[in-house]
Design a protein around this motif. Structure first.
Motif, PDB file in Angstrom:
ATOM      1  N   ASP A  90       0.853  -1.189   0.000  1.00 23.81           N
ATOM      2  CA  ASP A  90       0.000   0.000   0.000  1.00 23.81           C
ATOM      3  C   ASP A  90       0.890   1.239   0.000  1.00 23.81           C
ATOM      4  O   ASP A  90       1.862   1.324   0.762  1.00 23.81           O
ATOM      5  N   LEU A  91       0.541   2.220  -0.809  1.00 18.63           N
ATOM      6  CA  LEU A  91       1.376   3.412  -0.979  1.00 18.63           C
ATOM      7  C   LEU A  91       0.600   4.679  -0.682  1.00 18.63           C
ATOM      8  O   LEU A  91      -0.514   4.872  -1.154  1.00 18.63           O
ATOM      9  N   LEU A  92       1.237   5.560   0.094  1.00 15.86           N
ATOM     10  CA  LEU A  92       0.762   6.919   0.283  1.00 15.86           C
ATOM     11  C   LEU A  92       1.931   7.838  -0.050  1.00 15.86           C
ATOM     12  O   LEU A  92       3.022   7.699   0.507  1.00 15.86           O
ATOM     13  N   ILE A  93       1.727   8.767  -0.989  1.00 17.57           N
ATOM     14  CA  ILE A  93       2.821   9.621  -1.446  1.00 17.57           C
ATOM     15  C   ILE A  93       2.330  11.054  -1.553  1.00 17.57           C
ATOM     16  O   ILE A  93       1.190  11.304  -1.950  1.00 17.57           O
ATOM     17  N   GLY A  94       3.165  12.007  -1.162  1.00 22.11           N
ATOM     18  CA  GLY A  94       2.750  13.393  -1.248  1.00 22.11           C
ATOM     19  C   GLY A  94       3.875  14.360  -0.962  1.00 22.11           C
ATOM     20  O   GLY A  94       5.037  13.976  -0.769  1.00 22.11           O
ATOM     21  N   HIS A  95       3.497  15.645  -0.916  1.00 21.62           N
ATOM     22  CA  HIS A  95       4.489  16.704  -0.754  1.00 21.62           C
ATOM     23  C   HIS A  95       3.780  17.977  -0.315  1.00 21.62           C
ATOM     24  O   HIS A  95       2.536  18.049  -0.311  1.00 21.62           O
ATOM     25  N   THR A  96       4.538  18.996   0.041  1.00 18.74           N
ATOM     26  CA  THR A  96       3.967  20.299   0.324  1.00 18.74           C
ATOM     27  C   THR A  96       3.771  21.051  -0.991  1.00 18.74           C
ATOM     28  O   THR A  96       4.333  20.691  -2.021  1.00 18.74           O
ATOM     29  N   ASP A  97       2.996  22.115  -0.942  1.00 21.30           N
ATOM     30  CA  ASP A  97       2.655  22.785  -2.207  1.00 21.30           C
ATOM     31  C   ASP A  97       3.715  23.770  -2.679  1.00 21.30           C
ATOM     32  O   ASP A  97       3.672  24.227  -3.815  1.00 21.30           O
ATOM     33  N   ARG A  98       4.701  24.105  -1.819  1.00 17.22           N
ATOM     34  CA  ARG A  98       5.754  25.049  -2.216  1.00 17.22           C
ATOM     35  C   ARG A  98       7.118  24.520  -1.752  1.00 17.22           C
ATOM     36  O   ARG A  98       7.932  25.262  -1.191  1.00 17.22           O
ATOM     37  N   GLU A  99       7.374  23.254  -1.994  1.00 17.86           N
ATOM     38  CA  GLU A  99       8.616  22.628  -1.538  1.00 17.86           C
ATOM     39  C   GLU A  99       9.847  23.475  -1.874  1.00 17.86           C
ATOM     40  O   GLU A  99      10.728  23.691  -1.039  1.00 17.86           O
ATOM     41  N   ALA A 100       9.936  23.937  -3.110  1.00 13.55           N
ATOM     42  CA  ALA A 100      11.158  24.592  -3.586  1.00 13.55           C
ATOM     43  C   ALA A 100      11.392  25.955  -2.958  1.00 13.55           C
ATOM     44  O   ALA A 100      12.469  26.540  -3.148  1.00 13.55           O
ATOM     45  N   ALA A 101      10.436  26.464  -2.183  1.00  9.68           N
ATOM     46  CA  ALA A 101      10.635  27.772  -1.544  1.00  9.68           C
ATOM     47  C   ALA A 101      11.844  27.766  -0.612  1.00  9.68           C
ATOM     48  O   ALA A 101      12.457  28.815  -0.382  1.00  9.68           O
ATOM     49  N   LEU A 102      12.204  26.598  -0.079  1.00 11.72           N
ATOM     50  CA  LEU A 102      13.366  26.531   0.808  1.00 11.72           C
ATOM     51  C   LEU A 102      14.663  26.764   0.048  1.00 11.72           C
ATOM     52  O   LEU A 102      15.671  27.166   0.642  1.00 11.72           O
ATOM     53  N   PHE A 103      14.665  26.534  -1.267  1.00  7.08           N
ATOM     54  CA  PHE A 103      15.900  26.547  -2.037  1.00  7.08           C
ATOM     55  C   PHE A 103      16.013  27.723  -3.005  1.00  7.08           C
ATOM     56  O   PHE A 103      17.077  27.924  -3.588  1.00  7.08           O
ATOM     57  N   VAL A 104      14.929  28.463  -3.209  1.00  7.09           N
ATOM     58  CA  VAL A 104      14.961  29.606  -4.121  1.00  7.09           C
ATOM     59  C   VAL A 104      15.131  30.867  -3.289  1.00  7.09           C
ATOM     60  O   VAL A 104      14.227  31.259  -2.557  1.00  7.09           O
ATOM     61  N   PRO A 105      16.288  31.535  -3.360  1.00  5.54           N
ATOM     62  CA  PRO A 105      16.526  32.708  -2.501  1.00  5.54           C
ATOM     63  C   PRO A 105      15.706  33.898  -2.967  1.00  5.54           C
ATOM     64  O   PRO A 105      15.307  33.987  -4.139  1.00  5.54           O
ATOM     65  N   PRO A 106      15.458  34.833  -2.060  1.00  7.05           N
ATOM     66  CA  PRO A 106      14.733  36.053  -2.469  1.00  7.05           C
ATOM     67  C   PRO A 106      15.588  37.004  -3.288  1.00  7.05           C
ATOM     68  O   PRO A 106      15.080  37.959  -3.864  1.00  7.05           O
ATOM     69  N   ARG A 107      16.910  36.733  -3.356  1.00  6.21           N
ATOM     70  CA  ARG A 107      17.813  37.589  -4.118  1.00  6.21           C
ATOM     71  C   ARG A 107      18.739  36.726  -4.976  1.00  6.21           C
ATOM     72  O   ARG A 107      19.086  35.611  -4.608  1.00  6.21           O
ATOM     73  N   LEU A 108      19.134  37.248  -6.110  1.00  6.45           N
ATOM     74  CA  LEU A 108      20.179  36.645  -6.926  1.00  6.45           C
ATOM     75  C   LEU A 108      21.382  37.588  -6.867  1.00  6.45           C
ATOM     76  O   LEU A 108      21.404  38.629  -7.529  1.00  6.45           O
ATOM     77  N   GLY A 109      22.354  37.221  -6.014  1.00  7.84           N
ATOM     78  CA  GLY A 109      23.457  38.140  -5.762  1.00  7.84           C
ATOM     79  C   GLY A 109      22.935  39.374  -5.062  1.00  7.84           C
ATOM     80  O   GLY A 109      22.286  39.291  -4.011  1.00  7.84           O
ATOM     81  N   ARG A 110      23.161  40.519  -5.651  1.00  2.01           N
ATOM     82  CA  ARG A 110      22.674  41.775  -5.058  1.00  2.01           C
ATOM     83  C   ARG A 110      21.302  42.177  -5.572  1.00  2.01           C
ATOM     84  O   ARG A 110      20.719  43.154  -5.104  1.00  2.01           O
ATOM     85  N   LEU A 111      20.801  41.424  -6.535  1.00  3.69           N
ATOM     86  CA  LEU A 111      19.529  41.796  -7.150  1.00  3.69           C
ATOM     87  C   LEU A 111      18.370  41.061  -6.493  1.00  3.69           C
ATOM     88  O   LEU A 111      18.358  39.829  -6.457  1.00  3.69           O
ATOM     89  N   PRO A 112      17.384  41.789  -5.964  1.00  8.32           N
ATOM     90  CA  PRO A 112      16.218  41.106  -5.399  1.00  8.32           C
ATOM     91  C   PRO A 112      15.348  40.516  -6.507  1.00  8.32           C
ATOM     92  O   PRO A 112      15.222  41.093  -7.592  1.00  8.32           O
ATOM     93  N   LEU A 113      14.786  39.353  -6.218  1.00  7.17           N
ATOM     94  CA  LEU A 113      13.827  38.744  -7.142  1.00  7.17           C
ATOM     95  C   LEU A 113      12.446  39.328  -6.864  1.00  7.17           C
ATOM     96  O   LEU A 113      12.009  39.371  -5.714  1.00  7.17           O
TER      97      LEU A 113
END
Length: 434
Positions: free
Chosen positions: A296-319
């Motif tokens: 039996d399998l139950l599989i899932g994830h959160t709806d914004r998983e990648a938010a932990l890995f995408v920074p709010p800035r790229l170098g000095r430039l804010p996204l």
């Protein structure tokens, strides 16, 4: 009736001395196997001797993870590390008798296959065990270069073989603690969830667990990795078998940096390798998954998983927030969402009892709402997550009702393989289906 704070379990030719609270009894640091460096795990007999099971399990030597290190320093200090780390811990409701036949959940921790440990305070199973009246077994396994790269004398997949050996230990011995070996569910998050997915198709695991819960596994990173693994192995071909632990960890760090040239796969460069015991060749994986339909399998994830890995800035430039959100949603779909949906569809098409979920985030919790690991405080609430909220913001805050709903979902599935989607609408978007 009062319960002892030093529980003792009787085993053939010996006893196990644990530690207890009014809520739970625990036996910690129990050895399930031993192994030399880059050697296969050898089961440790669970009979004919006494076990003092009152100290937390040592964890595999590992690279640093700053957020977790900060939390551990704030709470009770960092765990002891030891290459002899093939231990597990058992947590049962206080007063559980050996004939209770409770369902068993075996926890496999995450950490990108390079960090973590089953007894870390972020995985405190007390609430899950007490509320749902079941048993949780937490295991340690070899990480990084100690467990997950074929090179020199290292056969590869040692961490996965460790996990399989731990499951055999549970099957043979959990009845001593009041568990039902016929009702074992293996569950894990992130690299732990990926481990569960691979254990389903690993040679020699049939009959060791009845159900599988795959949480937030980055399945989209795990295919077509042979070129990266070959390049990584070439980089450490001169690493001596008797190299110091610090030298092995330094090599692990170098390999993580070197893997960046391979794009998204560098998000978790260590992991199981196909075509190496106990896994089939990659071209045969779909056939192997069809043969695992009895689980039996139950599989899932959160709806914004990648938010932990995408920074709010790229170098000095804010996204710009809208741009960042598109990136977060796209990466979440590519790495977690689409692979999880396809995994569930294949399992269901093969005749497997299958369910899929998505944990919805709360926008009020800021730019990290619904990020990777935000499901963990729902399952394992405790002071560790309070510390993380203080250090990193409200994304990891979970109310008691939300946590209880998630724990109920896991326990219902472990007990019977069923779910009531309507009762857990804030959590689930898809119910189980055969």
């Amino acid at each position: 009736m009062s319960v002892p704070n030093t529980p003792v379990w009787t085993i053939p030719g010996g006893k196990v001395s644990g530690r207890g609270t009014p809520k739970v009894w625990q036996a910690t640091g129990l050895p399930y196997a031993s192994a030399s460096r880059w050697g296969l795990p050898v089961p440790v007999p669970f009979s004919g001797r006494d076990f003092d099971a009152r100290e937390p399990s040592p964890v595999c030597p590992q690279v640093s993870f700053p957020l977790i290190d900060e939390v551990l320093d704030d709470l009770e200090g960092r765990p002891r590390t030891d290459e002899n780390c093939l231990n597990l811990s058992v947590t049962v409701p206080a007063g559980t008798s050996s004939d209770a036949a409770l369902p068993v959940l075996v926890w496999i921790h995450g950490g990108s296959y390079v960090t973590g440990g089953g007894d870390l305070p972020i995985y405190d199973p007390t609430a899950l065990v007490v509320e749902q009246r079941l048993i949780v077994v937490s295991i340690n396994y070899r990480l990084g270069l100690f467990g997950y790269l074929r090179h020199g004398d290292a056969p590869g997949n040692l961490g996965l073989l460790d996990q399989r050996t731990a499951l055999r230990w549970v099957h043979e011995n959990i009845a001593v603690f009041g568990g039902d070996p016929q009702h074992v569910t293996v569950f894990g998050e992130s690299a732990g969830g990926d481990s569960v997915a691979h254990l389903m198709i690993a040679e020699g695991t049939r009959g060791l667990f009845r159900r599988a819960i795959v949480m937030s596994a980055p399945l989209g990173l795990m295919s077509r990795r042979d070129r990266m693994y070959v390049a990584m192995a070439r980089q450490v071909q001169d690493l001596a078998p008797d190299a110091s632990v610090d030298e092995v960890l330094a090599a692990t760090d170098r390999l993580q940096r070197m893997s960046l040239r391979y794009g998204l796969r560098a998000g978790m460069p260590f992991g199981p390798q196909y075509g190496i015991d106990p896994l089939p060749k990659e071209r045969d994986v779909d056939d192997a998954r069809r043969s695992a339909a009895s689980i039996d399998l139950l599989i899932g994830h959160t709806d914004r998983e990648a938010a932990l890995f995408v920074p709010p800035r790229l170098g000095r430039l804010p996204l710009r927030p809208a741009v960042r959100e598109r990136v977060v949603r796209r990466l979440t779909s590519r790495i977690y969402g689409t692979p999880a949906r396809r995994f569930a569809q294949r399992h269901s098409a093969a005749g497997g009892h299958t369910g899929r979920y998505v944990l919805r985030s709360k926008p009020a919790n800021g730019p990290l709402a619904g990020a990777h690991t935000t499901d963990l405080p729902l399952v394992f609430p405790g002071p560790a997550w309070d510390s993380i909220v203080r250090a990193s913001g409200p994304a990891w805050h979970a109310t008691s009702d939300e946590g209880r709903a998630m724990r109920t979902v896991l326990a219902e599935f472990a007990r019977s393989g069923t779910l009531d989607e309507r009762a857990h609408a804030p959590v689930f978007v898809h119910a189980l289906r055969s």
